[in-house]
Design a protein around this motif. Sequence first.
Motif, mmCIF file in Angstrom:
data_model
loop_
_atom_site.group_PDB
_atom_site.id
_atom_site.type_symbol
_atom_site.label_atom_id
_atom_site.label_comp_id
_atom_site.label_asym_id
_atom_site.label_seq_id
_atom_site.Cartn_x
_atom_site.Cartn_y
_atom_site.Cartn_z
ATOM 1 N N PHE A 4 68.262 8.187 33.845
ATOM 2 C CA PHE A 4 67.207 7.456 34.559
ATOM 3 C C PHE A 4 65.944 8.294 34.629
ATOM 4 C CE2 PHE A 4 64.860 6.304 38.362
ATOM 5 C CZ PHE A 4 64.741 4.933 38.185
ATOM 6 N N TYR A 43 64.914 9.005 43.740
ATOM 7 C CA TYR A 43 66.040 8.311 43.096
ATOM 8 C C TYR A 43 67.349 9.058 43.367
ATOM 9 C CZ TYR A 43 69.401 7.202 39.463
ATOM 10 O OH TYR A 43 70.560 6.897 38.803
ATOM 11 N N GLN A 57 68.339 2.705 41.440
ATOM 12 C CA GLN A 57 67.402 2.346 40.369
ATOM 13 C C GLN A 57 66.527 1.171 40.786
ATOM 14 O OE1 GLN A 57 69.851 1.740 36.892
ATOM 15 N NE2 GLN A 57 69.809 3.915 36.353
#
Length: 186
Positions: A4, A43, A57
């Motif tokens: 990510f 995150y 996310q």
Amino acid sequence: MDAFSSKDMALKAQKKILSSMATRSSVQMFIDDTTSEILDELYIVSKGYSGNKSEAQKVIKDLIKIAVKIGVLFRNNRFSTEELGVAQDFKKKLHQGAMTAISFYEVDFTFDKAVMSELLSSCRDLLLKLVNTHLTPKSHGRINHVFNHYSDPQLLTQLYDPNGNFRPNLTKICKGLNKLVEDGTI
């Protein structure tokens, strides 16, 4: 570590909004490297707190979408004089929130979850007022989602725990916030 990246998420959001301009350089127009690093740490905190990768996310994706949309509105002079006043109030409140977050980090035993939660809620309310006529109810929901997530007193308590798992993340977040404050970004 997960694959990510907030820069990649920002790029996806910009592609949807600005399909002809969606390049890596256009990401820099809205989200700089320091902000991207802060988003990456947020995150990690969200994922660790919620235990849910897809929820973490989604929160960051929502945050990026809102930032990009507001950036597009601002760059295209879509805000009225009154709304620009609200934007200034939001920027001041965001600055106050950043300074408070840094202070709580730097000075042991000063963290107050009620103060931090209230600052974030005030930012949310000002942002909703700013974009009220410009963005859809779905976007308003994204703003609520992001601010409600990060103003959660339990998340804040874990984040500011001096002996907690998120201390290294908080260090990086506050270092980034400090840079943004020094640069006059917030």
